[in-house]
Design a protein around this motif. Structure first.
Motif, PDB file in Angstrom:
ATOM      1  N   HIS A  64       0.845  -1.260   0.199  1.00 23.51           N
ATOM      2  CA  HIS A  64       0.175  -0.026   0.093  1.00 23.51           C
ATOM      3  C   HIS A  64       0.870   1.107  -0.086  1.00 23.51           C
ATOM      4  CE1 HIS A  64      -3.583  -2.154   1.961  1.00 23.51           C
ATOM      5  NE2 HIS A  64      -3.184  -2.882   0.884  1.00 23.51           N
ATOM      6  N   SER A  65       1.984   1.165   0.660  1.00 23.02           N
ATOM      7  CA  SER A  65       2.863   2.304   0.370  1.00 23.02           C
ATOM      8  C   SER A  65       3.301   2.990  -0.711  1.00 23.02           C
ATOM      9  CB  SER A  65       4.016   2.029   1.508  1.00 23.02           C
ATOM     10  OG  SER A  65       4.846   1.205   0.921  1.00 23.02           O
ATOM     11  N   TYR A  66       3.083   2.048  -1.804  1.00 25.04           N
ATOM     12  CA  TYR A  66       3.542   2.555  -3.194  1.00 25.04           C
ATOM     13  C   TYR A  66       2.416   2.922  -3.847  1.00 25.04           C
ATOM     14  CZ  TYR A  66       8.204   0.580  -1.898  1.00 25.04           C
ATOM     15  OH  TYR A  66       9.309   0.019  -1.204  1.00 25.04           O
ATOM     16  N   LEU A  67       1.504   2.841  -3.337  1.00 26.82           N
ATOM     17  CA  LEU A  67      -0.013   3.296  -4.153  1.00 26.82           C
ATOM     18  C   LEU A  67       0.215   4.522  -5.076  1.00 26.82           C
ATOM     19  CD1 LEU A  67      -2.928   1.998  -2.210  1.00 26.82           C
ATOM     20  CD2 LEU A  67      -2.314   1.309  -4.795  1.00 26.82           C
ATOM     21  N   ASN A  68       0.587   5.606  -4.258  1.00 19.65           N
ATOM     22  CA  ASN A  68       0.599   6.941  -5.121  1.00 19.65           C
ATOM     23  C   ASN A  68       1.502   6.858  -6.080  1.00 19.65           C
ATOM     24  OD1 ASN A  68      -1.364   8.263  -3.387  1.00 19.65           O
ATOM     25  ND2 ASN A  68       0.482   8.774  -2.037  1.00 19.65           N
ATOM     26  N   LEU A  69       2.614   6.327  -5.922  1.00 19.47           N
ATOM     27  CA  LEU A  69       3.806   5.985  -7.291  1.00 19.47           C
ATOM     28  C   LEU A  69       3.144   5.236  -8.467  1.00 19.47           C
ATOM     29  CD1 LEU A  69       7.673   5.301  -6.907  1.00 19.47           C
ATOM     30  CD2 LEU A  69       6.074   4.137  -8.261  1.00 19.47           C
ATOM     31  N   LEU A  70       2.369   4.250  -7.952  1.00 18.87           N
ATOM     32  CA  LEU A  70       1.814   3.261  -8.965  1.00 18.87           C
ATOM     33  C   LEU A  70       0.702   4.095  -9.706  1.00 18.87           C
ATOM     34  CD1 LEU A  70       1.678  -0.142  -6.889  1.00 18.87           C
ATOM     35  CD2 LEU A  70       2.851   0.298  -8.884  1.00 18.87           C
ATOM     36  N   GLN A  71      -0.202   4.672  -8.905  1.00 12.82           N
ATOM     37  CA  GLN A  71      -1.279   5.481  -9.492  1.00 12.82           C
ATOM     38  C   GLN A  71      -0.758   6.599 -10.612  1.00 12.82           C
ATOM     39  OE1 GLN A  71      -4.737   5.307  -8.609  1.00 12.82           O
ATOM     40  NE2 GLN A  71      -4.723   6.381 -10.501  1.00 12.82           N
ATOM     41  N   GLU A  72       0.526   7.078 -10.202  1.00 11.13           N
ATOM     42  CA  GLU A  72       1.143   8.292 -11.094  1.00 11.13           C
ATOM     43  C   GLU A  72       1.659   7.466 -12.317  1.00 11.13           C
ATOM     44  OE1 GLU A  72       4.841  11.340 -10.951  1.00 11.13           O
ATOM     45  OE2 GLU A  72       4.242  10.589  -9.171  1.00 11.13           O
ATOM     46  N   GLU A  73       2.359   6.455 -12.068  1.00  9.80           N
ATOM     47  CA  GLU A  73       3.066   5.544 -13.400  1.00  9.80           C
ATOM     48  C   GLU A  73       1.735   5.010 -13.995  1.00  9.80           C
ATOM     49  OE1 GLU A  73       6.032   5.037 -14.425  1.00  9.80           O
ATOM     50  OE2 GLU A  73       6.690   6.684 -12.960  1.00  9.80           O
ATOM     51  N   GLY A  74       0.954   4.530 -13.558  1.00  8.08           N
ATOM     52  CA  GLY A  74      -0.356   4.046 -14.251  1.00  8.08           C
ATOM     53  C   GLY A  74      -0.917   5.055 -15.184  1.00  8.08           C
ATOM     54  N   ASP A  75      -1.228   6.356 -14.391  1.00  2.00           N
ATOM     55  CA  ASP A  75      -1.901   7.414 -15.407  1.00  2.00           C
ATOM     56  C   ASP A  75      -0.908   7.780 -16.386  1.00  2.00           C
ATOM     57  OD1 ASP A  75      -3.960   7.427 -13.573  1.00  2.00           O
ATOM     58  OD2 ASP A  75      -3.155   9.109 -12.102  1.00  2.00           O
ATOM     59  N   THR A 130       2.356   3.268 -17.915  1.00  2.00           N
ATOM     60  CA  THR A 130       3.274   2.448 -17.719  1.00  2.00           C
ATOM     61  C   THR A 130       2.676   1.238 -17.616  1.00  2.00           C
ATOM     62  OG1 THR A 130       4.744   4.010 -16.516  1.00  2.00           O
ATOM     63  CG2 THR A 130       5.414   1.948 -16.144  1.00  2.00           C
ATOM     64  N   ALA A 131       2.937   0.341 -18.423  1.00  2.00           N
ATOM     65  CA  ALA A 131       2.278  -1.165 -18.311  1.00  2.00           C
ATOM     66  C   ALA A 131       2.319  -1.666 -17.145  1.00  2.00           C
ATOM     67  CB  ALA A 131       3.014  -2.041 -19.624  1.00  2.00           C
ATOM     68  N   GLU A 132       3.757  -1.739 -16.570  1.00  2.00           N
ATOM     69  CA  GLU A 132       3.786  -2.540 -15.236  1.00  2.00           C
ATOM     70  C   GLU A 132       3.045  -2.140 -14.250  1.00  2.00           C
ATOM     71  OE1 GLU A 132       7.135  -3.494 -18.105  1.00  2.00           O
ATOM     72  OE2 GLU A 132       6.413  -1.560 -17.371  1.00  2.00           O
ATOM     73  N   ALA A 133       3.118  -0.866 -14.037  1.00  2.00           N
ATOM     74  CA  ALA A 133       2.130  -0.237 -13.062  1.00  2.00           C
ATOM     75  C   ALA A 133       0.627  -0.491 -13.263  1.00  2.00           C
ATOM     76  CB  ALA A 133       2.368   1.185 -13.220  1.00  2.00           C
ATOM     77  N   MET A 134       0.279  -0.537 -14.312  1.00  2.00           N
ATOM     78  CA  MET A 134      -1.247  -0.884 -14.689  1.00  2.00           C
ATOM     79  C   MET A 134      -1.498  -2.408 -14.277  1.00  2.00           C
ATOM     80  SD  MET A 134      -2.337   1.101 -18.142  1.00  2.00           S
ATOM     81  CE  MET A 134      -0.655   1.348 -19.154  1.00  2.00           C
ATOM     82  N   VAL A 135      -0.592  -3.179 -14.677  1.00  2.00           N
ATOM     83  CA  VAL A 135      -0.808  -4.667 -14.052  1.00  2.00           C
ATOM     84  C   VAL A 135      -0.772  -4.885 -12.748  1.00  2.00           C
ATOM     85  CG1 VAL A 135       0.404  -6.985 -14.446  1.00  2.00           C
ATOM     86  CG2 VAL A 135       0.244  -5.726 -16.226  1.00  2.00           C
ATOM     87  N   THR A 136       0.031  -4.322 -12.060  1.00  2.00           N
ATOM     88  CA  THR A 136       0.252  -4.517 -10.503  1.00  2.00           C
ATOM     89  C   THR A 136      -0.998  -3.624  -9.645  1.00  2.00           C
ATOM     90  OG1 THR A 136       2.668  -4.352 -10.538  1.00  2.00           O
ATOM     91  CG2 THR A 136       1.761  -3.482  -8.716  1.00  2.00           C
ATOM     92  N   LEU A 137      -1.286  -2.496 -10.306  1.00  5.47           N
ATOM     93  CA  LEU A 137      -2.585  -1.913  -9.754  1.00  5.47           C
ATOM     94  C   LEU A 137      -3.827  -3.001  -9.945  1.00  5.47           C
ATOM     95  CD1 LEU A 137      -1.934   1.591 -10.986  1.00  5.47           C
ATOM     96  CD2 LEU A 137      -2.419   0.764  -8.702  1.00  5.47           C
ATOM     97  N   SER A 138      -4.011  -3.617 -11.212  1.00  8.24           N
ATOM     98  CA  SER A 138      -5.278  -4.544 -11.202  1.00  8.24           C
ATOM     99  C   SER A 138      -4.882  -5.783 -10.286  1.00  8.24           C
ATOM    100  CB  SER A 138      -5.076  -4.948 -12.891  1.00  8.24           C
ATOM    101  OG  SER A 138      -6.128  -5.870 -12.876  1.00  8.24           O
TER     102      SER A 138
END
Length: 702
Positions: free
Chosen positions: A609-620, A623-631
């Motif tokens: 959960h501590s990386y959610l903001n970073l993942l959200q930014e990369e997904g927006d 970034t393919a890997e961020a979208m997969v991880t968020l899913s």
């Protein structure tokens, strides 16, 4: 056939006889200037160099000796190298010599060469495109200081042809000081401003300039012109006091000079704005009429070298043209009168046969190079050992070759091999751990890290794997990060073909020690934002840290998978992600992708959960890997805080829409696509998503 017989006899002697070698002591052209200056033996210095100057007019060998004592061009071991490397401390020794002997031409020549070499260091040698404006300003200031020293050197001794030559070369590269023409035409510049660009740049950027000036000892105290001598030997310059003017001064002093022309011609090649045709015209002029056939041949072959030095044989597609090129190089290597010309050809042939994979020709060329005392680089030193282990086992060849190749060679592989083989008592080296350690200690600074890395790795290629580990341990004793890293890689390898038993804990400790040493070096470098461009020695700290942190991450990933205690596994998972992130900071794109993907694999949900903001930014940002991880994160039913299948499907939809052929599709199959029910659920959750809601993939992929 005579050449082949000579090489055969030389190889036979190297195999059958332990030849005498003296590669413990530095051989100076004339004298050990730094040591004599530290001992204030000024009269001895002046006597030796005055005699050498007098003798330089009497024979080509004496001329060569005097020339090589003072020039750094393609001459790693000249009498001034250690003094220049010492920077301001070296300059202080020269100034003390001048103070004690103000009419010593060689004290002034030493200062001229000091500033000449420091100007090249500011320029970054052949990598001038990396040179900053401040470095160019300092190089120009060094050039002015050199000209002042040159005027004094000629005033003290009108026969001082060497300083005129150095000034000619320097003006070809750095130009002529703005005031020099007027001075030579009779204007008195005493008290006038010098190094005006330096003073102006210092005013605009004092911190940067102070840092840059400190490398050489430049000072604003020298921005006022002293009273300069006007040697009567120097003619009016007719508006141009550049390269041609100073060469004419040199040849006026020494009309039959050869080595002055050898240094002059390379700066008239096309790469320096000249042409081969103009060089041929120069060689046909009366200036070169005194040259003998062998000397003229050497200067003409400089054109061949300029044409071919950067040419790789595989760039030549037409086979007959290749054959002509190789035949010409072979002819030069075998028959050229000048050793320098032969060495140019031998170096080219080594690269040529290596590129072609012609190992027989490569070995034959190495033998010819060894016979002609051509110093091999690390790469060809190892090839020589490989061939010799096969063809000359149980002989003195390896011992003789390494002793010869280690002596005053700017490449350090042979010296490391000598040190190790003496430490271990191998290949004819008498076992002496103290002497072996002393040789290894002399190359234990971090700047030699890459040399150690190459030697350690090559033991495996040489089919001497037991020495890989022993040399690695000697490197670790000397705190060389490459040694820690290479042994860590072996400990971290679970396969049976590893040189060391699988031990991930030891591997991690070694990786971490290597990283610690390199981080200290990076911190030290970054503490000074104003650095010279370093084009030699080991400076790949960040590149190596990228690989080391990636390996540390892999080690923690393996430990996390094996760990059953949740608390310890959480520590391993955090270290895994931290090290992947570190690797990305040093330029690893693969580590960044792996970092993003590994977030959804950790079992510590709080950590994820501590990386959610970073993942959200990369997904927006698409970034393919961020979208997969968020899913995956939003689709985790065990995550009571985050679980949201609609959001999971939304990120999966974005991913497959933007990357329909991406290999990471399989990462989402079990979550959304491997059953009809899941596919229907996915379609239901994503049916109303508009194209305008898709992340902007162009933000990251352009």
């Amino acid at each position: 056939m005579v050449q082949d017989e000579r090489i055969f006899n030389a190889m036979r002697e190297m195999c059958n006889t332990k030849l005498p070698h003296n590669n413990e002591q530095r051989v100076w052209q004339i004298a050990d200037i730094p040591s004599l200056l530290r001992e204030a033996r000024y009269d001895e210095l002046d006597a030796r160099y005055n005699q050498a100057l007098t003798e330089s007019f009497t024979s080509r060998e004496a001329e060569k000796r005097y020339f090589l004592a003072w020039t750094q061009m393609c001459n790693h071991f000249y009498d001034m190298d250690a003094l220049v490397d010492a920077g301001p401390q070296g300059l202080a020794l020269i100034k003390a010599w001048q103070h004690a002997r103000p009419r010593s031409t060689h004290a002034w020549l030493a200062e001229a060469q000091y500033w000449n070499h420091r100007a090249w260091l500011y320029r970054s040698y052949g990598w001038a495109e990396d040179t900053t404006a401040a470095m160019w300003v300092c190089a120009g200031a060094c050039n002015e200081r050199m000209v002042i020293a040159a005027l004094n050197a000629i005033d003290c001794e009108p026969r001082q042809w060497m300083v005129a030559l150095l000034t000619s070369t320097n003006t070809a590269v750095f130009g002529q000081p703005a005031w020099l023409v007027e001075f030579l035409e009779g204007k008195d510049f005493s008290g006038q401003p010098l190094m005006q660009m330096l003073a102006k740049y210092h005013q605009d950027s004092p911190q940067e300039m102070e840092a840059m000036m400190a490398f050489s000892g430049l000072t604003l105290e020298d921005t006022v012109c002293p009273t300069l001598p006007r040697p009567s030997l120097l003619p009016d310059c007719e508006g141009d006091a550049g390269e041609a003017y100073w060469l004419s001064v040199c040849l006026t002093i020494f009309p039959r000079a050869f080595y002055a022309l050898d240094e002059y011609i390379p700066f008239h090649m096309p790469r320096w704005g000249g042409s081969h045709e103009s060089i041929r015209e120069f060689l046909a002029s009366t200036t070169c009429a005194h040259l003998c056939a062998a000397e003229r041949e050497h200067l003409e072959l400089l054109i061949w070298w300029d044409n071919n030095r950067d040419l790789r044989i595989k760039e030549v597609e037409y086979p007959p043209e290749r054959e002509v090129l190789i035949a010409k190089a072979e002819e030069i290597a075998q028959r050229a009168h000048s050793q320098s010309s032969r060495h140019h050809a031998l170096g080219w042939l080594l690269t040529c046969y290596n590129d072609l994979g012609d190992l027989d020709a490569l070995w034959r060329t190495i033998q010819r190079a060894v016979t002609d005392n051509f110093k091999l680089s690390h790469y060809y030193t190892v090839y020589a050992l490989k061939f010799a282990l096969h063809d000359f086992p149980d002989t003195w060849w390896i011992y003789n070759f390494l002793r010869q190749n280690a002596h005053q060679n700017e490449f350090n592989a042979a010296k490391l091999y000598c040190g190790y083989f003496q430490h271990a008592g191998l290949f004819g080296f008498e076992k002496n751990e103290a002497q072996g350690n002393a040789a290894l200690d002399s190359l234990s600074a971090l700047e030699y890290n890459y040399n150690w890395q190459s030697v350690i790795k090559d033991f495996d290629w040489l089919e001497l794997p037991e020495h890989f580990v022993l040399m690695g341990e000697l490197g670790m004793q000397r705190n060389l990060p490459s040694a820690f890293n290479l042994l860590a890689i072996e400990y971290n390898n679970p396969d049976n073909n590893s040189l060391l038993p699988y031990d991930p804990v030891t591997a991690l400790s070694y990786f971490q020690r290597a990283a610690e040493i390199l981080h200290q070096q990076v911190a030290q470098q970054e503490s000074n934002p104003y650095r010279l461009v370093i084009n030699s020695g080991y400076h790949a700290y960040k590149s190596d840290l990228k690989d080391i942190h990636t390996n540390i991450a892999l080690g923690y990933e393996r430990l996390a998978k094996e760990e059953t205690y949740a608390g310890m596994r959480s520590v391993y998972e955090k270290n895994l992600l931290d090290n992947l992130y570190q690797a990305t900071q040093f330029g690893s794109e693969n580590a960044w992708r792996s970092f993003l993907l590994n977030i959804h694999t950790v079992k510590d949900l709080t950590l994820a959960h501590s990386y959610l903001n970073l993942l959200q930014e990369e997904g927006d940002n698409g970034t393919a890997e961020a979208m997969v991880t968020l899913s995956r994160l939003y689709g985790n039913k065990l995550d009571k805080k985050l679980f949201d299948m609609k959001t999971s499907a939304r990120w999966a939809y974005f991913f497959i829409t933007l990357f329909p052929e991406h290999e990471l599709f399989t990462e989402l199959s079990d979550l959304h696509f491997d059953t009809l029910a899941k596919r229907c659920r996915f379609a239901w959750h994503t049916s109303k998503i508009e194209d305008s809601e898709l992340p902007d993939i162009n933000v990251r992929y352009e």
